[in-house]
Enzyme design. Structure first.
Site, mmCIF file in Angstrom:
data_model
loop_
_atom_site.group_PDB
_atom_site.id
_atom_site.type_symbol
_atom_site.label_atom_id
_atom_site.label_comp_id
_atom_site.label_asym_id
_atom_site.label_seq_id
_atom_site.Cartn_x
_atom_site.Cartn_y
_atom_site.Cartn_z
ATOM 1 N N ASP A 239 0.858 -1.188 0.000
ATOM 2 C CA ASP A 239 0.000 0.000 0.000
ATOM 3 C C ASP A 239 0.893 1.237 0.000
ATOM 4 O O ASP A 239 0.800 2.107 0.865
ATOM 5 C CB ASP A 239 -0.928 -0.007 1.206
ATOM 6 C CG ASP A 239 -2.152 0.886 1.021
ATOM 7 O OD1 ASP A 239 -2.249 1.552 -0.027
ATOM 8 O OD2 ASP A 239 -3.010 0.927 1.927
ATOM 9 N N GLU A 259 -0.634 -4.294 5.688
ATOM 10 C CA GLU A 259 -1.511 -5.449 5.507
ATOM 11 C C GLU A 259 -1.488 -6.013 4.089
ATOM 12 O O GLU A 259 -1.882 -7.160 3.874
ATOM 13 C CB GLU A 259 -2.943 -5.110 5.928
ATOM 14 C CG GLU A 259 -3.641 -4.084 5.083
ATOM 15 C CD GLU A 259 -5.001 -3.730 5.672
ATOM 16 O OE1 GLU A 259 -5.635 -4.610 6.271
ATOM 17 O OE2 GLU A 259 -5.415 -2.564 5.544
#
Length: 369
Positions: A239, A259
């Site tokens: 990300d 994540e």
């Protein structure tokens, strides 16, 4: 965008969550309580964040951030949440690189205390380029900065990617390898296809996203499956965007949100960094503002990254489109959640739920860049 309410992200009550957190905290640090708890305005669309202070004579740190797996009752963005994986990745980056990440304190894998697994880390002070309203809009601190200040932020941000990719031994990140057969990129795309199938399992498929996956298959990078190309498989942040960095002035002070970390080619992060800025820039232009067209320009990002690492980015048309496609799948799930909670009606055309539909169509048709 100013009139669009932020999508619902949780069904949890912050006061009850804080009470339960204090009870758990006392088992790790006898006599400690969680106080001054707040939910940040930028609370994520997937995992949740709670900011709090520790009331104790000798806390390991005073200000903390709790990262909590998504509320199962809140129509989650992803099918599973592996908090131990995020915790372990953050610690791996801290161990092998000089990239600033928050100090991790505790991991709790038992869902009983708060209803889901979580971990606690130090809260790093600074400022984050906002998503709402986007940092590309007039009035944001980044928009108000000078060209030189934004150039410094861009240079240091690209350096963050270079250091993650170059400094973490890929073999130590083996736990981030995705299942399946073939190259790391093959496995990554296969995982995204599986995620998309989960998103539309109870809905009409998206013709645009289907076209995007077909485009990837037709334009697969010729070097992407070379087994001997070890330089192409690194720890990717997943990300990689400036909205996931806390800045001290214009210098990265903490890199957040791991994540989506996975083993894969470097271009996964480069494409995501470039495209996610373009997403906000395109929204800004569509609202009648100029935005920040000179920030995180693709040519400049590629040139700087090559200079820092010696690796010349490859197949960036492929990877920027792949980033836009991945983002479309996530945005589709977020939109379905808004429909689930009655915030918006369901349209007849599922592609109408994809905010950057025009940009993705232009990429597929070869008109975007």
């Amino acid at each position: 965008m100013s009139s669009t309410p932020r999508p619902r992200t949780t069904t949890r009550e912050p006061a009850e969550l804080t009470r339960r957190l204090s009870a758990w905290l006392s088992t790790r640090l006898p006599g400690a309580r969680a106080v001054a708890a707040t939910v940040p305005a930028s609370n994520g669309m997937s995992s949740e964040t709670l900011l709090f202070d520790i009331d104790h004579p000798r806390p390991p740190v005073r200000s903390c951030a709790l990262r909590l797996a998504a509320d199962p009752a809140a129509y989650t963005v992803f099918p599973t949440y592996d908090m131990a994986r995020q915790y372990r990745t953050t610690r791996l980056v801290a161990e092998y690189t000089d990239v600033p990440v928050p100090r991790t304190l505790w991991l709790e894998e038992d869902p009983a205390p708060l209803g889901a697994p979580f971990f606690v880390m130090e809260r790093v002070q600074g400022r984050v380029p906002p998503d709402v309203m986007p940092y590309t809009y007039e009035g944001s601190w980044l928009h108000a900065a000078t060209d030189a200040e934004r150039a410094a932020l861009e240079a240091d941000t690209v350096s963050v990617l270079a250091r993650i990719h170059d400094q973490v031994p890929a073999e130590r990140a083996a736990f981030l390898g995705l299942p399946g057969r073939g190259s790391a990129l093959r496995r990554h795309v296969a995982a995204q296809r599986a995620y998309y199938a989960w998103v539309v399992a109870e809905h009409e498929p998206s013709p645009l996203i289907e076209r995007g996956f077909a485009w990837l298959a037709e334009h697969w990078p010729p070097t992407a499956d070379a087994a001997a190309d070890t330089d192409d498989t690194v720890l990717t942040w997943g990300d990689a965007r400036i909205g996931n960095i806390v800045y001290d002035g214009f210098t990265p002070a903490a890199v957040l949100d791991w994540e989506l970390a996975a083993l894969g080619p470097r271009e996964l992060d480069l494409g995501w960094l470039v495209y996610l800025h373009r997403f906000f820039q395109d929204l800004t232009v569509s609202s009648g503002q100029r935005g920040l067209p000179d920030l995180l320009r693709r040519d400049r990002v590629e040139e700087r990254y090559a200079r820092l690492t010696g690796h010349i980015p490859r197949a960036m048309d492929f990877h920027t489109l792949y980033a836009a496609l991945r983002h479309a799948v996530v945005m589709l799930r977020v939109a379905y959640r808004r429909i689930h909670f009655g915030e918006v009606p369901a349209p007849a055309d599922p592609d109408a739920l994809i905010m950057h539909r025009a940009a993705l169509e232009a990429m597929i048709d070869g008109r975007y860049w």
